[in-house]
Write an enzyme that holds these catalytic residues in place. Structure first.
Site, mmCIF file in Angstrom:
data_model
loop_
_atom_site.group_PDB
_atom_site.id
_atom_site.type_symbol
_atom_site.label_atom_id
_atom_site.label_comp_id
_atom_site.label_asym_id
_atom_site.label_seq_id
_atom_site.Cartn_x
_atom_site.Cartn_y
_atom_site.Cartn_z
ATOM 1 N N SER A 176 0.488 -1.291 0.145
ATOM 2 C CA SER A 176 0.164 0.048 -0.080
ATOM 3 C C SER A 176 1.457 1.325 -0.453
ATOM 4 O O SER A 176 0.328 2.296 -0.343
ATOM 5 C CB SER A 176 -0.767 0.020 1.289
ATOM 6 O OG SER A 176 -0.182 -0.418 2.280
ATOM 7 N N ASP A 414 -2.361 6.176 11.598
ATOM 8 C CA ASP A 414 -1.968 5.319 10.499
ATOM 9 C C ASP A 414 -0.309 6.214 10.700
ATOM 10 O O ASP A 414 -0.620 7.918 10.208
ATOM 11 C CB ASP A 414 -2.744 5.882 9.008
ATOM 12 C CG ASP A 414 -1.596 5.279 7.660
ATOM 13 O OD1 ASP A 414 -0.447 5.231 8.139
ATOM 14 O OD2 ASP A 414 -2.626 5.042 7.075
ATOM 15 N N HIS A 417 1.452 5.274 6.727
ATOM 16 C CA HIS A 417 1.302 5.758 5.013
ATOM 17 C C HIS A 417 1.293 7.334 4.600
ATOM 18 O O HIS A 417 1.665 7.769 5.808
ATOM 19 C CB HIS A 417 0.244 5.210 4.476
ATOM 20 C CG HIS A 417 -0.235 4.007 4.020
ATOM 21 N ND1 HIS A 417 -1.006 3.415 5.258
ATOM 22 C CD2 HIS A 417 0.054 3.467 3.212
ATOM 23 C CE1 HIS A 417 -0.754 2.472 4.772
ATOM 24 N NE2 HIS A 417 -0.421 2.046 3.932
#
Ligand SMILES: *[C@@H]1O[C@H](CO)[C@@H](O)[C@H](O)[C@H]1NC(C)=O
Ligand SMILES: *[C@@H]1O[C@H](CO)[C@@H](O)[C@H](O)[C@H]1NC(C)=O
Ligand SMILES: *[C@@H]1O[C@H](CO)[C@@H](O)[C@H](O)[C@H]1NC(C)=O
Ligand SMILES: *[C@@H]1O[C@H](CO)[C@@H](O)[C@H](O)[C@H]1NC(C)=O
Length: 443
Positions: A176, A414, A417
């Site tokens: 990702s 998160d 990312h």
């Protein structure tokens, strides 16, 4: 103290402004040869005498010298066709230039620098990366620009990049974090389109998180930019065991089968990394498999090395020689007070790390990668972004991976990312710079 001075001084960066394409040509040349660029395109003879100086300088430092002269030759040829070199200073710059490494630099604040696309303007960003849409209040993190220490990056020109990519297929393969970079590239290139409806996802699906494969088409350039999910690069295998229990193993000796469909892409950007760390160690027991044998336990470093070697062998055997192969390095995470799944956080971080002694050591995975690609026949362009990302504790979505309505106290944050616009845009600027230097048909 020193690092904060560096960070704050945008005027400082102007001292490099006179260095142009020539600078970049040399540094990428030096980077390429490290990775054993194969002898090809001998035809051109370097017209720049300084490339010879560089060659002899590097000679003593390297055992890859046999391939160096051909890289220099081909880069010199590409240079003449690909750069606007009006600001190149020739040999005068050579001292600085030969030591320039695109990935060695710092983030500079720049009031004039704008994100490559306006926050909230690009419809193709996953909600979970869309910090602006999710209400992230601060914006200093959008004004940082990556500044290599020894040279100047060319300004990202989306139209020029699309022209370079005309009729071509660029595929991101990985996890990702590569999806993060893929979305950034789509949005950065989209900015240059006059009619933005001439860009679309081929299957009409925009649920990037849930599906394993996506392709965006830039209609007027017949160019596709694709993402293929393959978090380990090697094959994950799911099955029911004798007791009917769902199990999974990782075939360290087998490339993920769907990769074979993309082997003739013109440009492939691989990555793998976080999935080798985002597990608790128990999971690795009875997980790694070679042939019919499932290992009761294996050190993750050994498994990672085996998997990368499997990947390298596959690339050498299958990738066409016109294909440019990139590997994007490990992107830093910044979980504080816990891990990704145990309460680690990075919310409230609005400034990058300034004190360089707080940066992490070079990741072991990348040391393995460097030694694997050094053994390959295929030249692999390594986007060495570990350190540049390590500075950016301020760049993650943290709690802004979700809209206010969806946020719950104690939610998993998160810190792996990146917000978009944000840090992966800089990776694409580096990708652009690399293509610009090495691309034979650029305008
Ligand atoms: C940087 O961090 C180190 C270790 O935490 C500390 O000893 C040093 O004083 C810091 N330097 C500056 C300039 O803050
Ligand atoms: C690419 O491969 C073809 C066929 O294998 C070969 O003829 C050609 O010389 C190769 N080109 C380069 C640049 O290595
Ligand atoms: C933009 O492209 C779309 C899709 O091809 C087309 O339907 C539309 O007419 C175009 N708009 C303009 C202003 O050219
Ligand atoms: C990548 O960057 C790190 C610094 O973060 C450096 O130690 C390493 O040597 C670099 N690798 C290459 C191949 O340039």
């Amino acid at each position: 103290m020193e690092s904060s001075r560096k960070l704050g001084s945008s005027h400082h960066s102007k001292s490099y402004a006179t260095q142009g394409c020539f600078t970049l040509m040399i540094l990428i040349t030096s980077a390429l040869f490290l990775f054993n660029f194969p002898p090809s395109d001998h035809a051109a003879s370097p017209s720049l005498t300084s490339t010879k100086i560089l060659a002899s300088r590097l000679h003593s430092a390297s055992n890859y010298i046999s391939s160096l002269s051909s890289i220099v030759a081909s880069s010199a040829r590409f240079l003449s066709g690909s750069c606007n070199c009006s600001d190149a200073q020739g040999e005068e710059e050579e001292e600085d230039v030969s030591s320039c490494d695109l990935f060695d630099g710092r983030w500079v604040e720049d009031d004039d620098s704008k994100p490559l696309y306006k926050p909230g303007s690009c419809p193709f960003i996953d909600d979970s990366f869309n910090c602006f849409k999710n209400g992230r209040p601060d914006s200093d993190y959008l004004r940082l620009r990556w500044k290599p220490s020894g040279c100047k990056l060319p300004r990202f020109d989306g139209l020029k990049m699309l022209k370079m990519l005309r009729g071509k297929r660029l595929v991101f393969v990985g996890d990702s974090l590569n999806r993060n970079m893929w979305e950034s590239l789509i949005c950065s290139l989209r900015e240059s389109l006059v009619n933005k409806s001439r860009l679309f996802e081929v299957s009409g699906h925009y649920e990037f998180k849930t599906q394993g494969y996506h392709s965006f088409m830039f209609k007027d350039f017949q160019c596709s930019i694709e993402f293929l999910k393959s978090p380990f690069l090697v094959q994950q295998r799911q099955f029911s065991d004798m007791a009917g229990v769902q199990r999974e193993t990782l075939r360290l000796d087998k490339i993920q089968t769907s990769l074979t469909e993309y082997r003739d892409a013109d440009i492939i950007i691989f990555n793998t990394g976080h999935w080798w760390t985002h597990q608790n160690t128990n999971k690795w027991n009875n997980y790694f498999q070679e042939g019919k044998h499932v290992f009761r336990s294996m050190a993750v470093a050994d498994a990672y090395t085996k998997a990368l070697k499997t990947w390298a062998k596959w690339v050498d055997a299958n990738i066409k020689n016109h294909t440019r192969v990139f590997f994007r390095g490990y992107s830093a995470s910044h979980f504080k007070g816990g891990q990704w799944n145990s309460g680690g956080s990075c919310d409230g971080e609005t400034r990058p790390i300034r004190n360089e002694s707080h940066l992490a050591p070079y990741p072991w995975m990348m040391k393995v990668l460097e030694s694997v690609i050094a053994e390959m026949k295929t030249p692999v362009l390594y986007l060495n972004i570990s350190r540049m990302t390590d500075y950016r504790k301020d760049g993650h979505p943290s709690i802004f991976k979700q809209s206010r309505r969806q946020r719950l106290p104690g939610m998993i944050q998160d810190c792996s990312h990146w917000c978009l616009p944000g840090v992966p845009d800089a990776w694409n600027e580096l990708l652009y710079a690399t293509l610009l230097i090495s691309h034979p048909n650029s305008p």
